[in-house]
Scaffold this motif. Structure first.
Motif, short mmCIF file in Angstrom:
data_model
loop_
_atom_site.label_atom_id
_atom_site.label_comp_id
_atom_site.label_asym_id
_atom_site.label_seq_id
_atom_site.Cartn_x
_atom_site.Cartn_y
_atom_site.Cartn_z
N MET A 1 0.83 -1.21 0.00
CA MET A 1 0.00 0.00 0.00
C MET A 1 0.86 1.26 0.00
O MET A 1 0.57 2.23 -0.72
N LEU A 2 1.94 1.26 0.80
CA LEU A 2 2.82 2.43 0.83
C LEU A 2 3.50 2.64 -0.52
O LEU A 2 3.64 3.79 -0.97
N MET A 3 3.92 1.56 -1.17
CA MET A 3 4.56 1.71 -2.48
C MET A 3 3.56 2.21 -3.52
O MET A 3 3.90 3.06 -4.35
N LEU A 4 2.34 1.72 -3.47
CA LEU A 4 1.32 2.20 -4.41
C LEU A 4 1.01 3.68 -4.18
O LEU A 4 0.82 4.44 -5.14
N MET A 5 0.95 4.09 -2.91
CA MET A 5 0.70 5.50 -2.61
C MET A 5 1.86 6.37 -3.09
O MET A 5 1.64 7.46 -3.62
N ALA A 6 3.08 5.90 -2.94
CA ALA A 6 4.24 6.66 -3.40
C ALA A 6 4.23 6.79 -4.93
O ALA A 6 4.50 7.86 -5.47
N ALA B 1 1.58 6.63 -6.86
CA ALA B 1 0.47 7.50 -7.23
C ALA B 1 0.82 8.96 -7.00
O ALA B 1 0.54 9.82 -7.84
N ALA B 2 1.46 9.25 -5.87
CA ALA B 2 1.84 10.64 -5.58
C ALA B 2 2.86 11.14 -6.60
O ALA B 2 2.80 12.29 -7.03
N TRP B 3 3.78 10.28 -7.00
CA TRP B 3 4.80 10.69 -7.97
C TRP B 3 4.17 10.92 -9.35
O TRP B 3 4.54 11.85 -10.05
N SER B 4 3.20 10.08 -9.73
CA SER B 4 2.61 10.23 -11.06
C SER B 4 1.62 11.38 -11.11
O SER B 4 1.41 11.97 -12.16
N ILE B 5 1.00 11.72 -9.99
CA ILE B 5 0.03 12.81 -9.98
C ILE B 5 0.75 14.16 -10.03
O ILE B 5 0.34 15.06 -10.74
N ALA B 6 1.84 14.30 -9.29
CA ALA B 6 2.47 15.61 -9.18
C ALA B 6 3.99 15.54 -9.37
O ALA B 6 4.74 15.87 -8.47
N ALA C 1 9.86 18.52 -9.09
CA ALA C 1 10.82 19.25 -9.92
C ALA C 1 10.94 20.69 -9.44
O ALA C 1 12.04 21.25 -9.39
N ASP C 2 9.82 21.30 -9.05
CA ASP C 2 9.85 22.66 -8.52
C ASP C 2 10.65 22.73 -7.22
O ASP C 2 11.36 23.68 -6.97
#
Length: 53
Positions: free
Chosen positions: A21-26, A28-33, A38-39
């Motif tokens: 679950m933690l890997m999937l959340m990571a 998802a967070a990386w792909s969403i934003a 980068a900012d």
């Protein structure tokens, strides 16, 4: 044949589920934003440049 206790199996399954679950959340967070991360690196570089030597 070795038979694991139910308590050990429950702990193993729980830990594995939590890790997945933690890997999937990571992911998802990386792909969403990805632009947010980068900012952040750009801001860090600007802060390093603005510091006196």
């Amino acid at each position: 044949m070795y038979k694991a206790s139910k308590r050990y199996l429950a702990a193993s399954v729980s830990a594995l589920t939590l890790a997945i679950m933690l890997m999937l959340m990571a992911i998802a967070a990386w792909s969403i934003a990805p632009e947010v991360s980068a900012d952040t690196s750009d801001i860090t570089m600007q802060l390093k440049k603005s510091l006196p030597p």
